[in-house]
Design an enzyme around this catalytic site. Structure first.
Site, short mmCIF file in Angstrom:
data_model
loop_
_atom_site.label_atom_id
_atom_site.label_comp_id
_atom_site.label_asym_id
_atom_site.label_seq_id
_atom_site.Cartn_x
_atom_site.Cartn_y
_atom_site.Cartn_z
N HIS A 188 2.76 6.07 -2.61
CA HIS A 188 3.86 7.04 -2.65
C HIS A 188 4.74 6.95 -3.89
O HIS A 188 5.53 7.85 -4.14
CB HIS A 188 4.71 6.91 -1.39
CG HIS A 188 3.93 7.21 -0.15
ND1 HIS A 188 3.43 8.46 0.14
CD2 HIS A 188 3.51 6.40 0.86
CE1 HIS A 188 2.77 8.41 1.28
NE2 HIS A 188 2.79 7.18 1.73
N ARG A 211 0.83 -1.21 0.00
CA ARG A 211 0.00 0.00 0.00
C ARG A 211 0.86 1.25 0.00
O ARG A 211 0.63 2.19 -0.74
CB ARG A 211 -0.93 0.00 1.21
CG ARG A 211 -1.79 1.24 1.32
CD ARG A 211 -1.27 2.12 2.46
NE ARG A 211 -2.05 3.34 2.53
CZ ARG A 211 -1.52 4.54 2.68
NH1 ARG A 211 -0.23 4.69 2.79
NH2 ARG A 211 -2.26 5.60 2.74
#
Length: 117
Positions: free
Chosen positions: A74, A69
């Site tokens: 990011h 995740r």
């Protein structure tokens, strides 16, 4: 509860990729984005699962799920879509089965699925 969020997100992923081949997936921005979002939901939900529950089920790669995740959120512009495909068609269905077993074993009440979820 976060476990049910994982199951629902995995169900959505299965619907998104149903009938697709890897090449179709890689070329479909809409489906890729939807799948990546649901994988991020799974990671966020996994991050919120209690430490006690995580320790009770060490066979589930909790840290890897959360880590995926974090990478997805990011490092969006460098996402390896083939890894996302593998997560969608292999990892998410296996995780769903594991989480459903936990839900059943722990007698987690099933919640109503809201439209759009």
């Amino acid at each position: 509860m976060y476990l049910l969020d994982i199951v629902q997100a995995a169900d959505s992923i299965a619907q998104f990729v149903a009938g697709m081949e890897e090449e179709q997936f890689v070329g479909d921005d809409l489906v890729r984005s939807a799948v990546l979002h649901k994988l991020a939901v799974i990671g966020e939900a996994a991050a919120r699962v209690s430490s006690e529950l995580k320790h009770s089920y060490p066979g589930i790669p909790w840290a890897d799920i959360v880590g995926f995740r974090n990478i997805a959120v990011h490092a969006y512009f460098s996402v390896d879509w083939r890894l996302v495909w593998n997560a969608a068609v292999s990892d998410a269905p296996m995780l769903k089965c594991d989480i459903e077993a936990i839900v059943k074993a722990r007698h987690v009440p099933q919640m109503q699925v809201k439209p759009g979820r």
